[in-house]
Design a protein around this motif. Structure first.
Motif, short mmCIF file in Angstrom:
data_model
loop_
_atom_site.label_atom_id
_atom_site.label_comp_id
_atom_site.label_asym_id
_atom_site.label_seq_id
_atom_site.Cartn_x
_atom_site.Cartn_y
_atom_site.Cartn_z
N TRP A 471 35.65 38.16 20.26
CA TRP A 471 35.41 37.29 19.10
C TRP A 471 36.69 36.50 18.85
CZ3 TRP A 471 31.40 38.09 14.96
CH2 TRP A 471 31.61 37.29 13.84
N ASP A 472 36.64 35.21 19.16
CA ASP A 472 37.84 34.39 19.06
C ASP A 472 37.82 33.56 17.78
OD1 ASP A 472 40.22 33.31 19.95
OD2 ASP A 472 39.48 32.95 21.96
N ALA A 473 38.94 33.04 17.39
CA ALA A 473 39.04 32.20 16.19
C ALA A 473 40.32 31.40 16.32
CB ALA A 473 39.09 33.07 14.94
N GLY A 524 43.51 32.82 19.94
CA GLY A 524 44.55 32.09 20.66
C GLY A 524 45.77 32.96 20.84
N GLY A 525 45.51 34.17 21.24
CA GLY A 525 46.61 35.12 21.30
C GLY A 525 46.62 35.91 20.02
N GLY A 526 47.79 36.32 19.61
CA GLY A 526 47.90 37.23 18.47
C GLY A 526 47.82 36.53 17.14
N SER A 543 48.59 38.41 22.47
CA SER A 543 49.17 37.09 22.74
C SER A 543 48.51 36.51 23.98
CB SER A 543 50.67 37.23 23.00
OG SER A 543 51.20 35.97 23.36
N ASP A 544 48.43 35.19 24.05
CA ASP A 544 48.00 34.57 25.32
C ASP A 544 49.11 34.67 26.35
OD1 ASP A 544 45.46 33.90 24.62
OD2 ASP A 544 45.85 31.79 24.21
N ASN A 545 50.31 34.90 25.87
CA ASN A 545 51.44 35.06 26.77
C ASN A 545 51.36 36.45 27.40
OD1 ASN A 545 53.87 35.52 28.00
ND2 ASN A 545 55.12 34.72 26.32
C1 GLA Z 1 41.99 31.62 23.29
C2 GLA Z 1 42.10 33.03 23.82
C3 GLA Z 1 42.03 33.04 25.33
C4 GLA Z 1 40.76 32.37 25.80
C5 GLA Z 1 40.69 30.98 25.20
C6 GLA Z 1 39.36 30.34 25.50
O1 GLA Z 1 43.12 30.89 23.60
O2 GLA Z 1 43.26 33.65 23.36
O3 GLA Z 1 42.10 34.36 25.83
O4 GLA Z 1 39.66 33.15 25.40
O5 GLA Z 1 40.83 30.99 23.79
O6 GLA Z 1 39.26 29.07 24.99
#
Ligand code: GLA
Length: 734
Positions: A471-473, A524-526, A543-545
């Motif tokens: 579940w992203d935001a 978008g990461g943390g 984190s995305d990193n």
């Molecule tokens: C965010 C998440 C990533 C990925 C992208 C997809 O950046 O953190 O892991 O799911 O969205 O757009």
């Protein structure tokens, strides 16, 4: 029971009654908060610290204090500082009454303590304004064994017309000490959880967020406060604090004229005055904290144990290892590519394949982050046979199937935006500002809540066998304006609060219907992790990193507040120069997963991953359910070291990583002191996650007492040839 025991119990009973007349004692297994009523019926904080062995001793603590300065009514240590009368400090509560009078006074009325079972008690204190009858309840929930406290408050309007809440803290604490150090965190995308430690000087230090949805992005709602110098791992007085709220927050640290510290924690009142109708009750977010006089490692063990037992969804349950396609394909995939990844997941023994962003949108295909967000139908070009066909293919290979959604958000280029403009948080008469080309949906609106729930629900109605959801935001709230609030003649300043409440209503419904589905909290990461959200989620994306070196530092910091079972940690191609072993070893300190094209790995690398996954499974009791010890700090040492020990102290794992290669002759000379073992038990040490034909440099035949390993330590022999070393420590039972 003999007569002496009966007499003793009677005395205790009467002593308690006597004490309870003007004292409130809130105790965990080791610590106590003591409150006392003064002659003006104001309830004061008189003590915060380790417990007294004799309750009676708490009675006279206030006699030693010097707060009531002659001729000054001002009080720094009120339990919930009101404003507009005697107070000149930062208030916890500020109200504009219906007659526009801005003053509030709070008199102590009563308190009750209930045992909720399972090691938890709840003390509720009632305070009332003698003129306006506003009723404030202060709640103190105590998790006895873990020494964790959860505080919040409710405010009831007992006037005949609406009042306006201008400030409404969750908790107002008071600490007496000579100096206070604060560790706060800041960050940005890819650099989350950067710590900064400093001495608190007189005046007010404010930590806050105004991002609306994902405060963790720039400044997470967590801090470390230490009372005797900078917080150390194993000594000193430390408080870890965290606001369980997925929106705007504010912490005020006010060093007062007595050199003591007033802490006020709660939702941010910035642009968030709340109009409370007659007889309505407003509930604040919950502030969670733990205190330790044995340093911050004990404090984080408290927090991690508490969160697994009482807060994180399925915190004491199991987890699935993941293969995600985001880093491998981004938006550019089709059925063939995904099936190839399913084969790879099967080949190395992954539990679940997660299909990430890009699978939806037809009028505006989601081929990049500018289009299609909000249009949750499968993209016909990429996946002509739908999701169910993919799910079948995954299941046929013995792999479960998971999916990515971002249901709270919308791209302006989407059918959702075209059809439901009034659902979008945006200024009606101004240019729209975007974060990652998207806008946030207005969760204060019940119709939008239904929509967001429906996005989740429909996936499960239309496809059987979805086993995992991410579940992203990704957006923060710009253009804060709600068409729904305007239509219903409610103040716009309710938006930040109602957004979060709306989100929690949706998540409640999700969990009611889908209690067993693992859901990853991502942003978008943390960008969004807090104990408000984590009650619905099984894990989060820190984190995305995923550069392993950076992740060691992030994990180190996150571990003060969150346990490894909740921290998704994936092997990717970030910092490809480091070996696959280094990347897998680092990812194994959290909840291991992969986000990589496995078929691009060599046979040896694949074999290593397969074995490392099996090793990881054998360590789950320690990593997921055990206690974590931060052995050697990556900020101060060339080698960082982290240990997990299972609850029985029969098994443990120590991860050591080379952080810096400067002064190579020195860095592997010293042993590392282990922690958390049983000094009397005998242990053997095995090096695992050895790459291909590598031979360990440690002596695996020797045995050691727990005392030896904790007192003299053990050298994992980390060198530039052995940049990461994983040691499995097992009790020997003869
Ligand atoms: C965010 C998440 C990533 C990925 C992208 C997809 O950046 O953190 O892991 O799911 O969205 O757009």
């Amino acid at each position: 029971m003999d007569i002496r025991s009966t007499l003793f119990l009677c005395c205790l009973f009467f002593l308690n009654i006597l004490l309870s007349q003007d004292l409130i004692i809130i105790e965990s297994s080791e610590y106590a908060i003591v409150l006392k009523k003064d002659s003006l019926k104001r309830l004061q904080h008189v003590y915060f610290g380790s417990k007294a062995s004799n309750l009676n001793e708490y009675r006279s603590i206030d006699k030693q204090l010097r707060f009531e300065v002659k001729d000054a009514a001002d009080l720094p240590n009120h339990v919930y500082t009101p404003s507009g009368t005697w107070n000149t400090s930062e208030p916890a509560l500020q109200i504009l009454h219906s007659d526009k009078n801005p003053s509030t006074e709070l008199e102590y009325k009563q308190h009750i303590k209930k045992n909720l079972g399972d090691g938890v008690s709840l003390s509720t204190i009632t305070l009332v304004d003698p003129i306006y009858k506003t009723e404030v309840l202060l709640f103190y929930k105590v998790y006895h064994e873990e020494n964790v406290f959860e505080q919040w408050s409710t405010i009831k309007n007992n006037e005949v017309q609406a009042i306006e809440l201008k400030k409404y803290a969750s908790a107002n604490l008071y600490f007496r000490n000579n100096d206070f150090f604060l560790t706060q965190y800041h960050g940005a995308w890819g650099s989350e959880m950067q710590p900064e430690t400093h001495l608190l000087t007189s005046g007010i230090k404010v930590l806050d967020s105004k991002l609306g949805t994902r405060s963790n992005l720039y400044a997470p709602p967590n801090f470390i406060l230490s009372l005797d110098g900078i917080a150390k791992e194993d000594t000193g007085k430390v408080l870890l604090g965290s606001l369980a709220w997925s929106g705007n927050y504010r912490f005020d640290f006010e060093k007062d004229r007595f050199n003591n510290l007033r802490l006020i924690a709660g939702a941010n009142n910035f642009a968030a005055e709340y109009k409370l109708g007659a007889n309505q009750i407003f509930e604040t977010p919950h502030f969670i904290y733990t205190y330790s006089e044995k340093g911050k490692n004990q404090a984080s063990i408290n927090m991690q144990r508490w969160s697994r037992k009482y807060r994180i969804h399925e915190g004491e349950g199991d987890r699935l290892t993941l293969l995600n396609n985001w880093e491998a394909t981004h938006f550019n995939f089709n059925e063939k590519k995904i099936v190839a990844l399913l084969d790879q997941a099967k080949e190395i023994g992954i539990d679940v394949f997660l299909l990430d962003d890009g699978w939806f949108g037809n009028k505006y295909p989601r081929n990049n982050d500018r289009n299609g967000l909000g249009d949750w139908e499968v993209n016909q070009n990429k996946l002509p046979n739908g999701l169910s066909n993919l799910i079948k293919k995954a299941n046929k290979r013995g792999v479960k199937f998971g999916i990515w959604i971002e249901p709270e958000m919308v791209n302006p280029k989407s059918e959702l935006y075209e059809n439901h403009l009034d659902w979008v948080i945006r200024q009606p008469n101004r240019k729209e500002y975007y974060y990652r080309n998207q806008l946030v949906l207005d969760l204060s609106n019940p119709e939008v809540q239904n929509h967001v729930f429906g996005v989740f629900d429909n996936l499960f109605i239309e496809n059987s066998n979805i086993s995992f959801v991410k579940w992203d935001a990704n957006s923060i709230i710009y253009n804060a304006y709600s068409e729904y609030l305007a239509r219903n003649k409610l103040p716009q300043s309710h938006l930040y609060y109602e957004y979060v409440k709306g989100l929690y209503k949706v998540l409640e419904r999700v969990r009611e219907k889908y209690p067993k589905i693992p859901i990853m909290l991502c942003s978008g990461g943390g960008g969004r992790v807090d104990y408000g959200a984590l009650q619905y989620f099984t894990e989060f994306w820190p984190s995305d990193n995923t550069n392993p070196l950076d992740r060691i530092f992030m994990h180190w910091e996150y571990s003060h507040f969150y346990p490894a079972i909740a921290m998704s940690s994936h092997v990717t191609n970030w910092n490809k120069e480091s070996s696959i072993k280094f990347r897998v070893d680092v990812a194994s300190i959290g909840k291991l997963g992969f986000d990589i094209e496995i078929d691009k790995l060599s046979e040896e690398e694949k074999e290593f991953c397969k074995q490392a996954l099996l090793n990881y499974k054998s360590l789950q009791k320690s990593i997921w359910h055990g206690d974590m010890y931060r052995l050697q700090d990556p900020y101060e040492n060339p080698i960082a070291s982290i240990q997990y020990v299972n609850q029985e102290k029969t098994s443990s794992v120590v991860f050591s990583f080379l952080i810096s290669q400067r002064f190579q002759t020195f860095y592997s000379n010293e042993p590392i002191l282990f922690k958390g073992l049983d000094p009397k038990k005998k242990y053997e040490i095995e090096e695992i996650n050895l790459f291909h034909r590598e031979i360990t440099e440690i002596n695996q035949e020797a045995t050691y007492s727990g005392e030896y390993l904790m007192k003299f330590g053990f050298n994992p022999i980390v060198t530039d040839k052995r940049k990461s070393v994983v040691l499995k420590i097992n009790e020997i039972t003869l």
